[in-house]
Design a protein around this motif. Structure first.
Motif, mmCIF file in Angstrom:
data_model
loop_
_atom_site.group_PDB
_atom_site.id
_atom_site.type_symbol
_atom_site.label_atom_id
_atom_site.label_comp_id
_atom_site.label_asym_id
_atom_site.label_seq_id
_atom_site.Cartn_x
_atom_site.Cartn_y
_atom_site.Cartn_z
ATOM 1 N N GLN A 31 10.111 2.853 8.643
ATOM 2 C CA GLN A 31 11.370 3.378 9.028
ATOM 3 C C GLN A 31 11.708 4.697 8.990
ATOM 4 O O GLN A 31 12.287 5.270 9.733
ATOM 5 N N CYS A 32 11.047 5.375 8.312
ATOM 6 C CA CYS A 32 11.369 6.900 8.011
ATOM 7 C C CYS A 32 10.527 7.396 9.304
ATOM 8 O O CYS A 32 11.062 8.264 9.905
ATOM 9 N N ARG A 33 9.443 6.934 9.524
ATOM 10 C CA ARG A 33 8.689 7.596 10.833
ATOM 11 C C ARG A 33 9.578 7.387 12.004
ATOM 12 O O ARG A 33 9.697 8.009 12.992
ATOM 13 N N LYS A 34 10.309 6.007 12.247
ATOM 14 C CA LYS A 34 10.875 5.616 13.322
ATOM 15 C C LYS A 34 12.348 6.479 13.583
ATOM 16 O O LYS A 34 12.559 6.869 14.511
ATOM 17 N N THR A 35 12.923 6.857 12.362
ATOM 18 C CA THR A 35 14.258 7.351 12.297
ATOM 19 C C THR A 35 14.006 9.115 12.582
ATOM 20 O O THR A 35 15.054 9.480 13.085
ATOM 21 N N THR A 36 13.092 9.404 12.211
ATOM 22 C CA THR A 36 12.656 10.873 12.392
ATOM 23 C C THR A 36 11.767 11.304 13.355
ATOM 24 O O THR A 36 11.611 12.719 13.568
ATOM 25 N N ILE A 105 4.573 8.886 -0.713
ATOM 26 C CA ILE A 105 4.710 7.174 -0.871
ATOM 27 C C ILE A 105 4.648 6.628 0.442
ATOM 28 O O ILE A 105 4.649 7.296 1.512
ATOM 29 N N PHE A 106 4.262 5.462 0.547
ATOM 30 C CA PHE A 106 4.151 4.423 1.637
ATOM 31 C C PHE A 106 3.059 4.961 2.425
ATOM 32 O O PHE A 106 3.245 5.101 3.790
ATOM 33 N N CYS A 107 2.080 5.707 1.897
ATOM 34 C CA CYS A 107 0.910 6.111 2.665
ATOM 35 C C CYS A 107 0.195 5.083 3.577
ATOM 36 O O CYS A 107 -0.517 5.645 4.693
ATOM 37 N N PRO A 136 12.746 7.730 -0.934
ATOM 38 C CA PRO A 136 13.798 8.131 0.184
ATOM 39 C C PRO A 136 13.665 6.860 1.290
ATOM 40 O O PRO A 136 14.440 6.921 2.224
ATOM 41 N N GLY A 137 12.481 6.244 1.263
ATOM 42 C CA GLY A 137 12.359 5.457 2.411
ATOM 43 C C GLY A 137 12.561 4.024 1.999
ATOM 44 O O GLY A 137 12.792 3.542 1.087
#
Length: 137
Positions: A31-36, A105-107, A136-137
């Motif tokens: 989710q963090c990858r896709k939003t940023t 995190i979430f590596c 954060p994610g």
């Protein structure tokens, strides 16, 4: 008491944090990858210590959390759940000298196009000990 301020790119959303910021945690979840477009580097503070000026748009990204962004310029700014607000570290106006990247995190979800080679602690998924009881994610 320390105070930090920040904003989106166009300045339509501004915020102030009254109190200390958590060390920065890099979240590599999908989710963090896709939003940023990459991973997120976020600090955080209790929600009641943050004052937001302007009207961010909130997107419910899970059953328990929302992501906040500027509806004018599209800047990603926040991730929140009840009582907690993560703040994208790059949106701070200035960076306190003691605000440092502390962990990842979430590596297991990270993009294959890069390596994490800074020697900081890593967790395959969420790890409250690495994220200092927040994420954060």
């Amino acid at each position: 008491m320390s105070t930090a301020t920040g904003s989106c790119l166009c300045g339509a959303i501004r915020y102030r944090v009254d109190g200390p910021l958590r060390p920065v945690v890099a979240c590599h979840c999908s989710q963090c990858r896709k939003t940023t477009g990459h991973h997120v580097a976020a600090t955080s503070a209790p929600a009641d210590c943050v004052t937001i000026e302007g009207e961010p748009r909130w997107y419910r990204s899970s059953d328990s959390a929302e992501r906040g962004f500027c509806p004018t310029c599209g800047s990603n700014l926040f991730w929140r759940r009840p009582g907690h607000l993560s703040i994208w570290a790059g949106t701070l106006d200035t960076h306190p000298d003691d605000l440092k990247l502390a962990s990842h995190i979430f590596c297991a979800d990270k993009g294959r196009y890069y390596e994490i080679a800074d020697g900081l602690p890593q967790a395959a998924q969420d790890d409250p000990a690495l994220a200092l009881a927040t994420r954060p994610g």
